[in-house]
Design a protein around this motif. Structure first.
Motif, PDB file in Angstrom:
ATOM      1  N   MET A 159      -7.013 -36.079  -2.780  1.00 19.80           N
ATOM      2  CA  MET A 159      -6.548 -35.158  -1.729  1.00 19.80           C
ATOM      3  C   MET A 159      -5.804 -33.598  -2.087  1.00 19.80           C
ATOM      4  SD  MET A 159      -5.995 -37.892   1.154  1.00 19.80           S
ATOM      5  CE  MET A 159      -6.033 -36.667   2.792  1.00 19.80           C
ATOM      6  N   ALA A 160      -4.877 -34.187  -2.884  1.00 19.78           N
ATOM      7  CA  ALA A 160      -4.466 -33.020  -4.077  1.00 19.78           C
ATOM      8  C   ALA A 160      -4.852 -32.015  -4.406  1.00 19.78           C
ATOM      9  CB  ALA A 160      -2.902 -33.986  -4.726  1.00 19.78           C
ATOM     10  N   LEU A 161      -5.973 -32.844  -4.930  1.00 20.17           N
ATOM     11  CA  LEU A 161      -7.030 -31.611  -5.470  1.00 20.17           C
ATOM     12  C   LEU A 161      -8.045 -30.852  -4.419  1.00 20.17           C
ATOM     13  CD1 LEU A 161      -8.869 -33.879  -8.213  1.00 20.17           C
ATOM     14  CD2 LEU A 161      -7.580 -31.097  -8.453  1.00 20.17           C
ATOM     15  N   MET A 162      -8.342 -31.010  -3.440  1.00 18.34           N
ATOM     16  CA  MET A 162      -8.721 -30.668  -2.337  1.00 18.34           C
ATOM     17  C   MET A 162      -7.524 -30.099  -1.611  1.00 18.34           C
ATOM     18  SD  MET A 162     -10.984 -33.886  -0.341  1.00 18.34           S
ATOM     19  CE  MET A 162      -9.639 -34.707   0.229  1.00 18.34           C
ATOM     20  N   GLU A 163      -6.927 -30.155  -1.074  1.00 17.01           N
ATOM     21  CA  GLU A 163      -5.395 -29.340  -0.303  1.00 17.01           C
ATOM     22  C   GLU A 163      -5.351 -27.898  -1.438  1.00 17.01           C
ATOM     23  OE1 GLU A 163      -2.770 -31.883   1.284  1.00 17.01           O
ATOM     24  OE2 GLU A 163      -4.114 -32.179   2.479  1.00 17.01           O
ATOM     25  N   LEU A 164      -5.204 -28.807  -2.311  1.00 20.99           N
ATOM     26  CA  LEU A 164      -4.980 -27.243  -3.495  1.00 20.99           C
ATOM     27  C   LEU A 164      -6.156 -26.101  -3.586  1.00 20.99           C
ATOM     28  CD1 LEU A 164      -2.952 -25.980  -5.565  1.00 20.99           C
ATOM     29  CD2 LEU A 164      -4.008 -26.962  -7.646  1.00 20.99           C
ATOM     30  N   ALA A 165      -7.081 -26.851  -3.428  1.00 21.83           N
ATOM     31  CA  ALA A 165      -8.346 -25.615  -3.268  1.00 21.83           C
ATOM     32  C   ALA A 165      -8.535 -24.786  -2.112  1.00 21.83           C
ATOM     33  CB  ALA A 165      -9.696 -26.263  -3.219  1.00 21.83           C
ATOM     34  N   ASN A 166      -7.954 -25.657  -1.398  1.00 21.85           N
ATOM     35  CA  ASN A 166      -7.963 -25.035   0.189  1.00 21.85           C
ATOM     36  C   ASN A 166      -6.404 -23.761   0.127  1.00 21.85           C
ATOM     37  OD1 ASN A 166      -8.115 -24.939   3.473  1.00 21.85           O
ATOM     38  ND2 ASN A 166      -5.914 -25.516   3.308  1.00 21.85           N
ATOM     39  N   ALA A 167      -5.133 -24.228  -0.243  1.00 18.92           N
ATOM     40  CA  ALA A 167      -4.318 -23.061  -0.474  1.00 18.92           C
ATOM     41  C   ALA A 167      -4.449 -22.073  -1.080  1.00 18.92           C
ATOM     42  CB  ALA A 167      -2.888 -24.081  -0.950  1.00 18.92           C
ATOM     43  N   HIS A 168      -5.308 -22.193  -2.497  1.00 26.33           N
ATOM     44  CA  HIS A 168      -5.509 -21.374  -4.025  1.00 26.33           C
ATOM     45  C   HIS A 168      -7.442 -20.518  -2.812  1.00 26.33           C
ATOM     46  CE1 HIS A 168      -5.750 -19.393  -7.272  1.00 26.33           C
ATOM     47  NE2 HIS A 168      -7.203 -19.636  -7.206  1.00 26.33           N
ATOM     48  N   SER A 169      -7.642 -21.083  -2.274  1.00 28.37           N
ATOM     49  CA  SER A 169      -8.507 -20.209  -1.914  1.00 28.37           C
ATOM     50  C   SER A 169      -8.377 -19.222  -0.810  1.00 28.37           C
ATOM     51  CB  SER A 169      -9.936 -20.794  -0.595  1.00 28.37           C
ATOM     52  OG  SER A 169      -9.708 -22.255  -0.318  1.00 28.37           O
ATOM     53  N   VAL A 170      -7.791 -19.885   0.461  1.00 27.05           N
ATOM     54  CA  VAL A 170      -6.923 -18.737   1.481  1.00 27.05           C
ATOM     55  C   VAL A 170      -5.864 -17.712   1.428  1.00 27.05           C
ATOM     56  CG1 VAL A 170      -5.807 -19.257   3.695  1.00 27.05           C
ATOM     57  CG2 VAL A 170      -7.154 -21.376   3.019  1.00 27.05           C
ATOM     58  N   LEU A 171      -4.927 -17.854   0.118  1.00 29.89           N
ATOM     59  CA  LEU A 171      -3.926 -17.327  -0.534  1.00 29.89           C
ATOM     60  C   LEU A 171      -4.993 -16.208  -0.951  1.00 29.89           C
ATOM     61  CD1 LEU A 171      -1.035 -17.145  -0.410  1.00 29.89           C
ATOM     62  CD2 LEU A 171      -0.415 -17.670  -2.433  1.00 29.89           C
ATOM     63  N   HIS A 172      -6.010 -16.186  -1.859  1.00 31.53           N
ATOM     64  CA  HIS A 172      -6.537 -15.515  -3.224  1.00 31.53           C
ATOM     65  C   HIS A 172      -8.034 -15.192  -2.840  1.00 31.53           C
ATOM     66  CE1 HIS A 172      -3.016 -15.662  -5.923  1.00 31.53           C
ATOM     67  NE2 HIS A 172      -3.021 -17.779  -5.228  1.00 31.53           N
ATOM     68  N   GLU A 173      -8.738 -15.971  -1.442  1.00 33.26           N
ATOM     69  CA  GLU A 173      -9.731 -15.741  -1.353  1.00 33.26           C
ATOM     70  C   GLU A 173     -11.033 -15.685  -2.327  1.00 33.26           C
ATOM     71  OE1 GLU A 173      -9.887 -11.575   0.388  1.00 33.26           O
ATOM     72  OE2 GLU A 173      -8.938 -11.973   1.660  1.00 33.26           O
ATOM     73  N   ASP A 174     -10.117 -17.030  -2.668  1.00 29.31           N
ATOM     74  CA  ASP A 174     -11.604 -17.168  -4.202  1.00 29.31           C
ATOM     75  C   ASP A 174     -12.036 -18.388  -3.794  1.00 29.31           C
ATOM     76  OD1 ASP A 174     -12.041 -18.079  -6.961  1.00 29.31           O
ATOM     77  OD2 ASP A 174     -10.013 -18.150  -7.875  1.00 29.31           O
ATOM     78  N   PRO A 175     -13.346 -18.407  -4.293  1.00 32.24           N
ATOM     79  CA  PRO A 175     -13.827 -19.604  -3.404  1.00 32.24           C
ATOM     80  C   PRO A 175     -14.317 -20.720  -4.700  1.00 32.24           C
ATOM     81  CG  PRO A 175     -15.400 -17.717  -3.874  1.00 32.24           C
ATOM     82  CD  PRO A 175     -14.042 -17.671  -3.604  1.00 32.24           C
ATOM     83  N   SER A 176     -13.476 -20.157  -5.894  1.00 32.73           N
ATOM     84  CA  SER A 176     -14.003 -21.238  -7.392  1.00 32.73           C
ATOM     85  C   SER A 176     -13.211 -21.699  -7.261  1.00 32.73           C
ATOM     86  CB  SER A 176     -13.499 -20.434  -8.163  1.00 32.73           C
ATOM     87  OG  SER A 176     -12.196 -19.745  -7.970  1.00 32.73           O
ATOM     88  N   ALA A 177     -12.050 -21.860  -6.552  1.00 30.14           N
ATOM     89  CA  ALA A 177     -10.848 -23.114  -6.548  1.00 30.14           C
ATOM     90  C   ALA A 177     -11.857 -24.834  -5.602  1.00 30.14           C
ATOM     91  CB  ALA A 177     -10.007 -22.522  -4.901  1.00 30.14           C
ATOM     92  N   TYR A 178     -12.903 -24.378  -4.820  1.00 28.64           N
ATOM     93  CA  TYR A 178     -12.954 -25.408  -4.640  1.00 28.64           C
ATOM     94  C   TYR A 178     -14.603 -26.395  -5.801  1.00 28.64           C
ATOM     95  CZ  TYR A 178     -12.497 -24.117   0.069  1.00 28.64           C
ATOM     96  OH  TYR A 178     -10.829 -23.849   1.056  1.00 28.64           O
ATOM     97  N   GLU A 179     -15.022 -25.383  -6.557  1.00 28.18           N
ATOM     98  CA  GLU A 179     -15.815 -26.188  -7.775  1.00 28.18           C
ATOM     99  C   GLU A 179     -14.949 -26.643  -8.480  1.00 28.18           C
ATOM    100  OE1 GLU A 179     -18.386 -25.989 -10.916  1.00 28.18           O
ATOM    101  OE2 GLU A 179     -16.209 -25.022 -10.724  1.00 28.18           O
ATOM    102  N   ARG A 180     -13.465 -26.127  -8.926  1.00 29.90           N
ATOM    103  CA  ARG A 180     -12.566 -26.900 -10.159  1.00 29.90           C
ATOM    104  C   ARG A 180     -12.216 -28.080  -8.988  1.00 29.90           C
ATOM    105  NH1 ARG A 180     -11.467 -21.315 -10.747  1.00 29.90           N
ATOM    106  NH2 ARG A 180      -8.951 -21.827  -9.019  1.00 29.90           N
ATOM    107  N   ALA A 181     -11.769 -27.714  -7.964  1.00 30.97           N
ATOM    108  CA  ALA A 181     -11.304 -29.649  -7.182  1.00 30.97           C
ATOM    109  C   ALA A 181     -12.701 -30.134  -7.276  1.00 30.97           C
ATOM    110  CB  ALA A 181     -11.096 -29.221  -6.354  1.00 30.97           C
ATOM    111  N   GLY A 182     -14.019 -29.946  -7.163  1.00 32.40           N
ATOM    112  CA  GLY A 182     -15.156 -30.544  -7.219  1.00 32.40           C
ATOM    113  C   GLY A 182     -15.189 -31.824  -8.402  1.00 32.40           C
ATOM    114  N   ARG A 183     -15.267 -30.167  -9.865  1.00 31.22           N
ATOM    115  CA  ARG A 183     -15.419 -31.366 -10.663  1.00 31.22           C
ATOM    116  C   ARG A 183     -13.657 -32.027 -10.931  1.00 31.22           C
ATOM    117  NH1 ARG A 183     -16.032 -26.054 -12.898  1.00 31.22           N
ATOM    118  NH2 ARG A 183     -13.727 -26.240 -14.176  1.00 31.22           N
ATOM    119  N   GLY A 184     -12.907 -32.032 -10.187  1.00 32.72           N
ATOM    120  CA  GLY A 184     -11.804 -32.819 -10.645  1.00 32.72           C
ATOM    121  C   GLY A 184     -12.247 -34.268 -10.268  1.00 32.72           C
TER     122      GLY A 184
END
Length: 220
Positions: free
Chosen positions: A169-194
């Motif tokens: 859940m920490a990985l999922m929520e960090l992906a959400n926060a990073h993508s919203v703040l930086h408009e960066d969808p790659s955060a979801y792919e990194r979270a998925g790998r983790g």
């Protein structure tokens, strides 16, 4: 005629809540205004007040409506899947897609409003906390059912389930926060790998899980 009035009231309530869950995911629950929503939707202010009564009632109804949307997009697609590591992964992927495809314009609704109300005692905080506790409990239950089904390696015990759930859940929520703040969808792919890495590390048959997350067209 009475039934017609009730149905019109229900339709108005649904229209209001469809609007408020979107607003709150961006502006927070404090950003809701009965008068402004009535104006936005071309409704009478008195009619909206009659349905909700107060801003707090509107906030509580909005949290409950958002929960229904969350369950529809994240929980229901995997609910009937057989217990196992594959079901757990599909659940986590559903969450990443729910956040990344912006079911709510501001990303995960509950991540947003939790930050807003986590230190503010009261009925709204309690409702948000209840929704999050239910989600955490469901994640832990899916992981524990996988454990009981033999999906994890020997030595992975019931006491390890909350820790794994917390890390995922920490990985999922960090992906959400990073993508919203930086408009960066790659955060979801990194979270998925983790997440996949953690699941494969404890899985009894890691080859039954994909090595990488699928390509997803996120809406960020």
């Amino acid at each position: 005629m009475a039934d017609g009035r009730v149905e019109r009231g229900n339709q108005t309530r649904r229209a209001v809540l469809e609007r408020t869950v979107k607003i709150a995911s961006v502006d927070g629950l404090e950003g809701l205004s009965l008068g402004k929503i009535a104006t936005d939707l071309g409704l009478s202010k008195s009619g909206v007040f009659a349905l909700f009564g107060s801003k707090e009632d509107l906030q509580l109804a909005t949290v409950r409506a958002a929960r229904e949307v969350f369950v529809e997009h994240v929980v229901r697609p995997v609910r009937e899947a057989p217990p196992g590591a594959a079901k757990a992964w599909q659940l986590f992927l559903s969450w990443l897609e729910y956040s990344g495809r912006r079911v709510f314009p501001g990303g995960c609704f509950f991540y947003s409003v939790s930050a807003e109300f986590d230190a503010r005692p009261g009925p709204v905080r309690d409702e948000v906390a209840r929704a999050r506790a239910d989600w955490i409990g469901y994640v832990e239950r899916v992981l524990d059912e996988a454990r009981l089904a033999g999906a994890f390696r020997p030595g992975f015990e019931a006491a390890d389930v909350p820790q794994l759930a917390f890390e995922v859940m920490a990985l999922m929520e960090l992906a959400n926060a990073h993508s919203v703040l930086h408009e960066d969808p790659s955060a979801y792919e990194r979270a998925g790998r983790g997440i996949l890495g953690r699941l494969r590390a404890v899985a009894a048959a890691p080859d039954e899980l994909p090595e990488r997350p699928p390509a997803v067209d996120y809406a960020v």
